[in-house]
Enzyme design. Structure first.
Site, mmCIF file in Angstrom:
data_model
loop_
_atom_site.group_PDB
_atom_site.id
_atom_site.type_symbol
_atom_site.label_atom_id
_atom_site.label_comp_id
_atom_site.label_asym_id
_atom_site.label_seq_id
_atom_site.Cartn_x
_atom_site.Cartn_y
_atom_site.Cartn_z
ATOM 1 N N GLU A 1 62.174 -23.791 -59.561
ATOM 2 C CA GLU A 1 61.857 -22.419 -59.918
ATOM 3 C C GLU A 1 61.587 -21.667 -58.613
ATOM 4 O O GLU A 1 60.944 -22.202 -57.711
ATOM 5 C CB GLU A 1 60.627 -22.347 -60.822
ATOM 6 N N GLU B 1 58.936 -31.545 -70.035
ATOM 7 C CA GLU B 1 59.756 -30.542 -69.347
ATOM 8 C C GLU B 1 59.822 -30.926 -67.873
ATOM 9 O O GLU B 1 58.812 -31.295 -67.278
ATOM 10 C CB GLU B 1 59.138 -29.152 -69.501
#
Length: 326
Positions: free
Chosen positions: A209, A204
């Site tokens: 974020e 990932e």
């Protein structure tokens, strides 16, 4: 990134993730699988602070707060190579994009709604239900809106390009505006597709974020297994800290330039984190040598982002464009 998160404090930074994901299939996100993010309490992680107050993002302006600029004022170095190909400084050639210029739902040729179908609430997790109706295209933007109903339930959404666009290596960038507010957790990220292999084996790449508990920070993180246990989430990452306004005050271009041996993470063209096999957390596997697909989501709540409050809603994440180069 959407669910089953548990908190961890690593090198002074709070991160969060899927702690029971060994059986999660990285190929199932579009069909209801829950995608993980950030390092869990029992996971192994390394987070570097890459904040540099001498580097100030230059992307966008105050006038961008409500809608995207059709001229994409933050674009850098785009040119026509003479054969119709769009190139970027550094020789990158555009191979796939969505400018989100049409209205309605996201283009089904490029995107699938990622929906868990049930609440993701729980210790350390986000609290939203995922609803395709929360993801629209309007005003030149992808719009993901989180709302709270009279019963207190929270609805938001996510999309991915699984099976529609996937690529190994390249430059992946999006011009986006995070929502302000307590408990928000917008993300732009890539998930590895390894034909059914569980997370974190597939890998990932969290390009960015942003969480309501630290609204000046942009976090970049890579996740995979480790040499002692390929199914144990092990992560490495860094954080950019805005020296001025919260990141939600404007559009910014978040990008990763990914090769066989390095990933460089930037905000508005400013490099703030480089990750190589040599700089991974001890024992972490370099699981970044196969196709990854693109995901956007807006999670709400959890131990990392913190709880929402009455002023959080509606929370709206805007994406002006996403572009991928080779």
């Amino acid at each position: 990134m959407l669910s089953f998160r548990a908190p961890a404090v690593v090198a002074g930074f709070v991160t969060a993730a899927l702690v029971a994901a060994a059986s999660w299939s990285c190929s199932s996100a579009s069909s209801g699988g829950a995608a993980p993010s950030e390092a869990g309490a029992s996971d192994v992680a390394q987070v570097d602070s890459a904040a540099d107050d001498s580097t100030t993002p230059s992307e966008g302006g105050a006038s961008d707060a409500g809608a995207s600029d059709s001229a994409h004022a933050g674009d850098v170095g785009h040119a026509d190579a003479g054969d119709g190909a769009v190139t970027l400084d550094g020789g990158w050639v555009l191979v796939w994009s969505d400018e989100f210029d049409s209205g309605g739902a996201p283009d089904p040729a490029s995107w699938t709604n990622t929906s868990l179908g049930t609440s993701t609430s729980g210790p350390g997790w986000g609290i939203e239900y995922d609803d395709p109706g929360a993801v629209t295209v309007s005003g030149g933007n992808l719009v993901i809106t989180a709302t709270q109903g009279a019963d207190g339930g929270v609805t938001s959404g996510a999309i991915d390009s699984k099976g529609k666009f996937q690529q190994t290596y390249g430059r992946f960038e999006a011009r986006m505006k995070a929502p302000p507010g307590a408990g928000v957790w917008p993300a732009f990220w890539l998930m590895g597709d390894t034909n059914g292999a569980g997370w974190p084996t597939c890998g990932e790449i969290d390009i960015v974020e942003i969480v309501g508990s630290a609204p000046k920070n942009a976090y970049a993180t890579v996740h995979s297994g480790n040499t002692s246990n390929p199914s144990q989430n092990t992560s490495t990452g860094g954080v950019y800290t805005s020296p001025g306004a919260d990141l939600s005050a404007d559009f910014h271009v978040y990008a990763v330039e990914w090769s066989a041996s390095q990933m460089d993470f930037t905000i508005d063209g400013n490099l703030y984190e480089s990750i190589t096999p040599a700089t991974l957390t001890s024992g972490q596997l370099w699981a970044f040598d196969h196709d990854f697909y693109v995901m956007f989501d807006l999670a709400i709540g959890g131990s990392w982002a913190g709880p929402p409050n009455a002023s959080t809603f509606p929370a709206t994440m805007l994406v002006d464009y996403v572009r991928v180069y080779r």
